[in-house]
Design a protein around this motif. Structure first.
Motif, PDB file in Angstrom:
ATOM      1  N   ALA A 172       6.839  13.708 -21.091  1.00  0.00           N
ATOM      2  CA  ALA A 172       6.640  13.521 -22.529  1.00  0.00           C
ATOM      3  C   ALA A 172       5.323  12.795 -22.801  1.00  0.00           C
ATOM      4  O   ALA A 172       4.580  13.146 -23.726  1.00  0.00           O
ATOM      5  N   THR A 173       5.012  11.793 -21.993  1.00  0.00           N
ATOM      6  CA  THR A 173       3.760  11.048 -22.155  1.00  0.00           C
ATOM      7  C   THR A 173       2.555  11.960 -21.940  1.00  0.00           C
ATOM      8  O   THR A 173       1.569  11.904 -22.689  1.00  0.00           O
ATOM      9  N   ASN A 174       2.630  12.816 -20.923  1.00  0.00           N
ATOM     10  CA  ASN A 174       1.522  13.744 -20.662  1.00  0.00           C
ATOM     11  C   ASN A 174       1.308  14.714 -21.824  1.00  0.00           C
ATOM     12  O   ASN A 174       0.167  15.021 -22.202  1.00  0.00           O
ATOM     13  N   ILE A 175       2.406  15.210 -22.406  1.00  0.00           N
ATOM     14  CA  ILE A 175       2.295  16.156 -23.517  1.00  0.00           C
ATOM     15  C   ILE A 175       1.783  15.466 -24.775  1.00  0.00           C
ATOM     16  O   ILE A 175       0.974  16.029 -25.528  1.00  0.00           O
ATOM     17  N   VAL A 176       2.231  14.240 -25.025  1.00  0.00           N
ATOM     18  CA  VAL A 176       1.762  13.494 -26.192  1.00  0.00           C
ATOM     19  C   VAL A 176       0.246  13.300 -26.132  1.00  0.00           C
ATOM     20  O   VAL A 176      -0.463  13.459 -27.136  1.00  0.00           O
ATOM     21  N   LYS A 177      -0.267  12.975 -24.979  1.00  0.00           N
ATOM     22  CA  LYS A 177      -1.717  12.795 -24.825  1.00  0.00           C
ATOM     23  C   LYS A 177      -2.454  14.107 -25.085  1.00  0.00           C
ATOM     24  O   LYS A 177      -3.520  14.121 -25.722  1.00  0.00           O
ATOM     25  N   PHE A 178      -1.887  15.203 -24.608  1.00  0.00           N
ATOM     26  CA  PHE A 178      -2.501  16.511 -24.822  1.00  0.00           C
ATOM     27  C   PHE A 178      -2.497  16.885 -26.311  1.00  0.00           C
ATOM     28  O   PHE A 178      -3.514  17.354 -26.850  1.00  0.00           O
ATOM     29  N   LEU A 179      -1.376  16.670 -26.986  1.00  0.00           N
ATOM     30  CA  LEU A 179      -1.268  17.009 -28.404  1.00  0.00           C
ATOM     31  C   LEU A 179      -2.218  16.165 -29.256  1.00  0.00           C
ATOM     32  O   LEU A 179      -2.830  16.669 -30.211  1.00  0.00           O
ATOM     33  N   ASN A 180      -2.344  14.889 -28.931  1.00  0.00           N
ATOM     34  CA  ASN A 180      -3.276  14.037 -29.676  1.00  0.00           C
ATOM     35  C   ASN A 180      -4.721  14.459 -29.433  1.00  0.00           C
ATOM     36  O   ASN A 180      -5.557  14.381 -30.332  1.00  0.00           O
ATOM     37  N   TYR A 181      -5.001  14.937 -28.229  1.00  0.00           N
ATOM     38  CA  TYR A 181      -6.332  15.483 -27.939  1.00  0.00           C
ATOM     39  C   TYR A 181      -6.603  16.704 -28.818  1.00  0.00           C
ATOM     40  O   TYR A 181      -7.688  16.841 -29.406  1.00  0.00           O
ATOM     41  N   LEU A 182      -5.604  17.582 -28.937  1.00  0.00           N
ATOM     42  CA  LEU A 182      -5.773  18.789 -29.748  1.00  0.00           C
ATOM     43  C   LEU A 182      -5.976  18.464 -31.230  1.00  0.00           C
ATOM     44  O   LEU A 182      -6.784  19.115 -31.913  1.00  0.00           O
ATOM     45  N   SER A 183      -5.257  17.467 -31.716  1.00  0.00           N
ATOM     46  CA  SER A 183      -5.347  17.133 -33.148  1.00  0.00           C
ATOM     47  C   SER A 183      -6.669  16.461 -33.498  1.00  0.00           C
ATOM     48  O   SER A 183      -7.084  16.461 -34.653  1.00  0.00           O
ATOM     49  N   GLN A 184      -7.350  15.917 -32.492  1.00  0.00           N
ATOM     50  CA  GLN A 184      -8.620  15.229 -32.737  1.00  0.00           C
ATOM     51  C   GLN A 184      -9.833  16.051 -32.316  1.00  0.00           C
ATOM     52  O   GLN A 184     -10.936  15.810 -32.787  1.00  0.00           O
ATOM     53  N   GLU A 185      -9.616  16.992 -31.408  1.00  0.00           N
ATOM     54  CA  GLU A 185     -10.720  17.782 -30.884  1.00  0.00           C
ATOM     55  C   GLU A 185     -11.148  18.850 -31.897  1.00  0.00           C
ATOM     56  O   GLU A 185     -10.343  19.664 -32.340  1.00  0.00           O
ATOM     57  N   LYS A 186     -12.415  18.857 -32.253  1.00  0.00           N
ATOM     58  CA  LYS A 186     -12.933  19.781 -33.270  1.00  0.00           C
ATOM     59  C   LYS A 186     -13.383  21.114 -32.674  1.00  0.00           C
ATOM     60  O   LYS A 186     -13.397  22.144 -33.350  1.00  0.00           O
ATOM     61  N   MET A 187     -13.737  21.107 -31.381  1.00  0.00           N
ATOM     62  CA  MET A 187     -14.353  22.289 -30.786  1.00  0.00           C
ATOM     63  C   MET A 187     -13.407  23.493 -30.764  1.00  0.00           C
ATOM     64  O   MET A 187     -13.802  24.616 -31.082  1.00  0.00           O
ATOM     65  N   HIS A 188     -12.135  23.261 -30.415  1.00  0.00           N
ATOM     66  CA  HIS A 188     -11.214  24.389 -30.251  1.00  0.00           C
ATOM     67  C   HIS A 188     -10.531  24.815 -31.549  1.00  0.00           C
ATOM     68  O   HIS A 188     -10.053  25.939 -31.661  1.00  0.00           O
ATOM     69  N   LYS A 189     -10.467  23.920 -32.517  1.00  0.00           N
ATOM     70  CA  LYS A 189      -9.856  24.221 -33.822  1.00  0.00           C
ATOM     71  C   LYS A 189      -8.445  24.786 -33.665  1.00  0.00           C
ATOM     72  O   LYS A 189      -8.107  25.842 -34.188  1.00  0.00           O
ATOM     73  N   ILE A 190      -7.644  24.066 -32.900  1.00  0.00           N
ATOM     74  CA  ILE A 190      -6.265  24.470 -32.673  1.00  0.00           C
ATOM     75  C   ILE A 190      -5.407  24.043 -33.863  1.00  0.00           C
ATOM     76  O   ILE A 190      -5.311  22.867 -34.181  1.00  0.00           O
ATOM     77  N   LYS A 191      -4.800  24.997 -34.535  1.00  0.00           N
ATOM     78  CA  LYS A 191      -3.933  24.701 -35.675  1.00  0.00           C
ATOM     79  C   LYS A 191      -2.453  24.823 -35.346  1.00  0.00           C
ATOM     80  O   LYS A 191      -1.612  24.203 -35.997  1.00  0.00           O
ATOM     81  N   SER A 192      -2.125  25.633 -34.358  1.00  0.00           N
ATOM     82  CA  SER A 192      -0.736  25.773 -33.935  1.00  0.00           C
ATOM     83  C   SER A 192      -0.718  26.085 -32.446  1.00  0.00           C
ATOM     84  O   SER A 192      -1.745  26.406 -31.840  1.00  0.00           O
ATOM     85  N   LEU A 193       0.453  26.022 -31.852  1.00  0.00           N
ATOM     86  CA  LEU A 193       0.577  26.280 -30.420  1.00  0.00           C
ATOM     87  C   LEU A 193       0.167  27.701 -30.063  1.00  0.00           C
ATOM     88  O   LEU A 193      -0.237  27.977 -28.932  1.00  0.00           O
ATOM     89  N   ALA A 194       0.238  28.598 -31.023  1.00  0.00           N
ATOM     90  CA  ALA A 194      -0.130  29.989 -30.779  1.00  0.00           C
ATOM     91  C   ALA A 194      -1.621  30.140 -30.498  1.00  0.00           C
ATOM     92  O   ALA A 194      -2.063  31.163 -29.956  1.00  0.00           O
ATOM     93  N   ASP A 195      -2.422  29.143 -30.850  1.00  0.00           N
ATOM     94  CA  ASP A 195      -3.867  29.206 -30.622  1.00  0.00           C
ATOM     95  C   ASP A 195      -4.265  28.764 -29.220  1.00  0.00           C
ATOM     96  O   ASP A 195      -5.433  28.878 -28.831  1.00  0.00           O
ATOM     97  N   LEU A 196      -3.333  28.255 -28.464  1.00  0.00           N
ATOM     98  CA  LEU A 196      -3.659  27.733 -27.129  1.00  0.00           C
ATOM     99  C   LEU A 196      -4.060  28.854 -26.179  1.00  0.00           C
ATOM    100  O   LEU A 196      -3.526  29.959 -26.221  1.00  0.00           O
ATOM    101  N   ASP A 197      -4.993  28.527 -25.296  1.00  0.00           N
ATOM    102  CA  ASP A 197      -5.373  29.431 -24.219  1.00  0.00           C
ATOM    103  C   ASP A 197      -5.683  28.598 -22.978  1.00  0.00           C
ATOM    104  O   ASP A 197      -5.617  27.369 -23.006  1.00  0.00           O
TER     105      ASP A 197
END
Length: 416
Positions: A73-98
């Protein structure tokens, strides 16, 4: 499709939760701690449980121990917070992940100077997360064939696993500065200092050094567990979860038993027996709720793993200061080395292993003494452990007399 486009005033967090798990024979409620993922408003501090918690609660880890759930859970929380702050990938939902997004995240850990093991551990969690998303048709940008190509079978147990889906740049392996062995000749001094400056855990320190018991297992002990003795007078403890502090929402995992087992504690020069009597006599009336907990904090409640560690570090600091202020040149050198190294309560188990390793005849005997295998499968080694105990006791006798604790002199005081 789960939206993860959290604004700057929101963050993902881990949320430890106690749930009613069942009932005992006398109809008492059994509780169990688990871990969820939440979304918290930074301004109000209010959080909700996020649907993504299903990855932890309903998938492959649903029956796992709390610390396993906490880690993932800790590993996923860190990843999700990275996604919400990272501007380069513009991830809006899990469907955008690659795959590129996951690799970039792991590379960011390398750029932040995280340890190699930390990054590979995060990669394992992230691989499982992607597999889970794929199985739930939430990962359209990653082909099923690619994920299946990473599926392997462990030849030793026929269980399937997935190789990492990512290929990040990993830092070079570095030599750990973590100490696993406390200098043997200073053990009596360490115990004596613990009696003087951290009396509530002095017995616990003995159990760790002469029984290899982990700190989380120490604070799960009850007074009644010391009643059973072997012919050698060694203690035989029944290590198990006691659920003594369900009032604490502690996400550190420091209150847990890693392995339920019967654990033998070596009786050295009768120190263990003396310390146990002293401890029970002093603390039995301080257990305000009658929990039967062996280790009690200053408020009369069962001691938590966090409190135990705080006491331990107090002992550590006083021990090092004593050597530096009053020790020989050799003592001062050793104290300086220990001060620069990374060590905590884990050093007790490592020290126990090294104490007995020189005296054993085969690996199975070592496994038995460390509690790494079931007691019943190692009964032939019970007699041999008496030899090990005597050898360890001899090593204690050969130490400089200045370092022998004055524990036996206290025996009459305890019994009076």
């Amino acid at each position: 499709m789960v939206n993860i486009n959290a604004k700057n005033n929101y963050e993902f967090i881990t949320v430890p939760i106690w749930i009613d798990w069942g009932k005992t024979k006398d109809n008492k409620i059994l509780k169990k701690q688990t871990m969820a993922i939440g979304l918290r408003d930074k301004n109000t501090g209010i959080h909700i449980i996020h649907p993504i918690s299903s990855f932890i609660l309903s998938w492959r880890w649903r029956a796992s121990e709390y610390n396993t759930k906490r880690k993932h859970a800790t590993n996923i929380v860190k990843f999700l917070n990275y996604l919400s702050q990272e501007k380069m990938h513009k991830i809006k939902s899990l469907a955008d992940l690659d795959i590129e997004t996951g690799t970039d995240y792991l590379n960011s850990l390398t750029n932040d100077y995280r340890k190699r093991d930390t990054i590979t551990d995060a990669a394992r969690t992230l691989t499982s997360f992607y597999v889970w998303l794929s199985q739930n048709d939430c990962l359209p940008n990653v082909g099923d064939n690619y994920i299946e190509s990473k599926k392997k079978k462990n030849p030793h147990n026929d269980r399937t696993y997935y190789e990492s889906l990512f290929n990040p740049t990993l830092p070079q392996r570095t030599r750990s500065n973590r100490k696993h062995l406390f200098p043997i000749k200073y053990i009596p001094l360490l115990i004596e200092i613990s009696i003087l400056v951290a009396h509530p855990i002095a017995l616990g320190l003995y159990l760790q050094i002469f029984g290899g018991v982990r700190a989380g297992e120490v604070v799960n002990l009850k007074r009644t567990q010391f009643r059973k003795r072997l012919n050698s007078a060694d203690f035989l403890l029944n290590i198990k979860e006691q659920q003594l502090r369900t009032d604490i929402k502690d996400s550190s995992g420091s209150n847990y038993v890693k392995k339920i087992r019967k654990q033998q504690i070596l009786q050295i020069k009768d120190w263990g027996n003396i310390m146990f009597k002293d401890h029970v006599e002093f603390y039995k009336d301080k257990d305000i709720n009658g929990t039967g907990a062996l280790f009690i904090n200053r408020d009369g409640l069962p001691m938590s793993g966090k409190s135990y560690s705080q006491y331990f570090f107090k002992v550590k600091d006083k021990f090092l200061k004593f050597l530096i202020d009053y020790g020989t040149v050799e003592d001062k050198v050793i104290a300086t080395d220990l001060r620069l190294a990374d060590w905590g309560t884990h050093i007790g188990r490592g020290t126990f292993t090294n104490l007995i390793a020189e005296e054993i005849e085969n690996p199975a005997e070592l496994m038995f003494l460390r509690g790494d295998s079931h007691l019943l499968s190692c009964l032939p080694y019970l007699e041999k452990t008496e030899r090990v105990r005597k050898k360890v006791e001899e090593r204690m006798n050969h130490m400089h007399t200045d370092y022998i604790p004055r524990l036996i002199n206290r025996q009459n005081e305890i019994e009076e």
